[in-house]
Write a protein that holds these residues in place. Structure first.
Motif, PDB file in Angstrom:
ATOM      1  N   GLN A 167      92.202  25.281  51.223  1.00  0.00           N
ATOM      2  CA  GLN A 167      91.785  23.877  51.305  1.00  0.00           C
ATOM      3  C   GLN A 167      90.963  23.576  52.555  1.00  0.00           C
ATOM      4  O   GLN A 167      90.268  22.576  52.611  1.00  0.00           O
ATOM      5  N   TRP A 168      91.059  24.426  53.540  1.00  0.00           N
ATOM      6  CA  TRP A 168      90.309  24.206  54.776  1.00  0.00           C
ATOM      7  C   TRP A 168      88.844  24.613  54.639  1.00  0.00           C
ATOM      8  O   TRP A 168      88.024  24.271  55.477  1.00  0.00           O
ATOM      9  N   ALA A 169      88.537  25.340  53.605  1.00  0.00           N
ATOM     10  CA  ALA A 169      87.186  25.900  53.485  1.00  0.00           C
ATOM     11  C   ALA A 169      86.242  24.917  52.803  1.00  0.00           C
ATOM     12  O   ALA A 169      86.659  23.991  52.131  1.00  0.00           O
ATOM     13  N   ASP A 170      84.943  25.141  52.975  1.00  0.00           N
ATOM     14  CA  ASP A 170      83.944  24.358  52.249  1.00  0.00           C
ATOM     15  C   ASP A 170      83.876  24.810  50.795  1.00  0.00           C
ATOM     16  O   ASP A 170      83.516  24.043  49.912  1.00  0.00           O
ATOM     17  N   ARG A 171      84.217  26.080  50.559  1.00  0.00           N
ATOM     18  CA  ARG A 171      84.031  26.653  49.228  1.00  0.00           C
ATOM     19  C   ARG A 171      84.967  27.846  49.095  1.00  0.00           C
ATOM     20  O   ARG A 171      85.239  28.539  50.077  1.00  0.00           O
ATOM     21  N   THR A 172      85.463  28.052  47.878  1.00  0.00           N
ATOM     22  CA  THR A 172      86.335  29.193  47.627  1.00  0.00           C
ATOM     23  C   THR A 172      85.783  30.008  46.470  1.00  0.00           C
ATOM     24  O   THR A 172      85.381  29.437  45.456  1.00  0.00           O
ATOM     25  N   VAL A 173      85.757  31.316  46.624  1.00  0.00           N
ATOM     26  CA  VAL A 173      85.434  32.186  45.492  1.00  0.00           C
ATOM     27  C   VAL A 173      86.668  33.024  45.180  1.00  0.00           C
ATOM     28  O   VAL A 173      87.445  33.366  46.068  1.00  0.00           O
ATOM     29  N   HIS A 174      86.849  33.305  43.882  1.00  0.00           N
ATOM     30  CA  HIS A 174      88.023  34.044  43.434  1.00  0.00           C
ATOM     31  C   HIS A 174      87.599  35.414  42.933  1.00  0.00           C
ATOM     32  O   HIS A 174      86.621  35.529  42.203  1.00  0.00           O
ATOM     33  N   ILE A 175      88.354  36.408  43.337  1.00  0.00           N
ATOM     34  CA  ILE A 175      88.048  37.768  42.909  1.00  0.00           C
ATOM     35  C   ILE A 175      89.216  38.328  42.099  1.00  0.00           C
ATOM     36  O   ILE A 175      90.385  38.093  42.432  1.00  0.00           O
ATOM     37  N   ARG A 176      88.885  38.992  40.985  1.00  0.00           N
ATOM     38  CA  ARG A 176      89.886  39.657  40.137  1.00  0.00           C
ATOM     39  C   ARG A 176      89.314  40.987  39.704  1.00  0.00           C
ATOM     40  O   ARG A 176      88.195  41.035  39.191  1.00  0.00           O
TER      41      ARG A 176
END
Ligand SMILES: Nc1ncnc2c1ncn2[C@@H]1O[C@H](COP(=O)(O)OP(=O)(O)OP(=O)(O)O)[C@@H](O)[C@H]1O
Ligand SMILES: [Mg+2]
Length: 243
Positions: A209-218
């Motif tokens: 939540q602190w980030a400007d953007r989140t990417v998810h890796i699987r």
């Protein structure tokens, strides 16, 4: 905005005697200057593999990685070491501080191979420690005499001492209780306000939540690009969270 990180179709295959592991399978990622990006994903999904490439500690098996416009995949080890020493700051989950060595000396360590004078090294270390908000009385303490949160702030100060453009952090709050973790995240937030680009790996949605953007890796692939909770929205969210 200029892209600080531009990774295109990264593959990383680990080859051992027994098998091949396809740790990254075509990851493309761009990070803007001054952005705070989180990478999330389950254990074994390829986060550290990706971070090692972004941090010029490893090279992709295939694909292109441009850091500040410079193609990294073809550089020799000496050039990579130079880039790490001058452009990047690292914060790892296991903090890798020298235990029986003072806080100041730990923070000065990345400057050891530079031409900077001993006096200037001290000044820079002092400024970096000041920036992470560690009280001055601890600067002469040995790092094994500090709390977890204090140690982590020293680790961040060490990552900042060479004034890197980009800070890479792999689970920097993983070993900390939530209050101390928040303190550390506030430190990252301040760095981001000062124009640093931050890439942070976490398992924890609250941290993201602190980030400007989140990417998810699987399984070595990026899933979503949950764009674009801008910082203001994040900030509001935190305000609500804190009251
Ligand atoms: N040096 C290596 N040699 C062989 N296989 C490796 C090596 N490093 C990682 N792997 C494998 O590559 C895959 C991705 O590993 P990686 O360390 O990137 O995962 P991760 O997402 O960081 O996991 P964690 O959250 O547990 O730290 C895993 O299957 C792992 O076993
Ligand atoms: Mg990892």
């Amino acid at each position: 905005m200029p892209k600080v990180i531009q990774a295109t179709n990264l593959h990383r295959i680990y080859e051992t005697e027994a098998s091949y592991t396809y740790a990254l399978r075509g990851v493309s990622l761009a990070v803007e200057k001054g952005e705070f990006l989180c990478i999330m994903g389950p254990s074994g999904s390829g986060k550290s593999t990706l971070m090692n490439i972004l941090g010029c500690l490893d090279k992709p098996t295939h694909g292109s990685y441009k850091l500040e416009g410079l193609e990294i995949s073809n550089l020799c080890d000496d050039d990579l070491a130079e880039i790490r020493a001058t452009r990047l700051g690292f914060v790892f989950q296991s903090f890798n501080l020298l235990p029986r060595t003072t806080v100041m000396r730990n923070v000065m360590l990345p400057l050891i191979y530079s031409s900077i004078s001993p006096r200037e090294r001290e000044i820079r270390a002092w400024k970096a420690l000041h920036a992470v908000g560690l009280p001055e009385k601890y600067y002469d303490h040995k790092s094994n005499e500090l709390s977890g949160g204090q140690v982590q702030r020293v680790a961040i100060a060490r990552a900042l001492v060479n004034n890197p453009a980009i800070i890479l952090a792999d689970e920097p709050t993983g070993n900390l209780d939530s209050n101390t973790g928040t303190m550390v995240l506030e430190t990252f937030h301040t760095m981001r306000e000062q124009g640093k680009t931050i890439v942070l790996i976490t398992h924890d949605p609250e941290v993201a939540q602190w980030a400007d953007r989140t990417v998810h890796i699987r399984d070595g692939k990026l899933l979503t690009d949950i764009q674009e909770q801008h910082f203001v929205a994040n900030h509001n969210l935190r305000e609500v969270h804190n009251t």
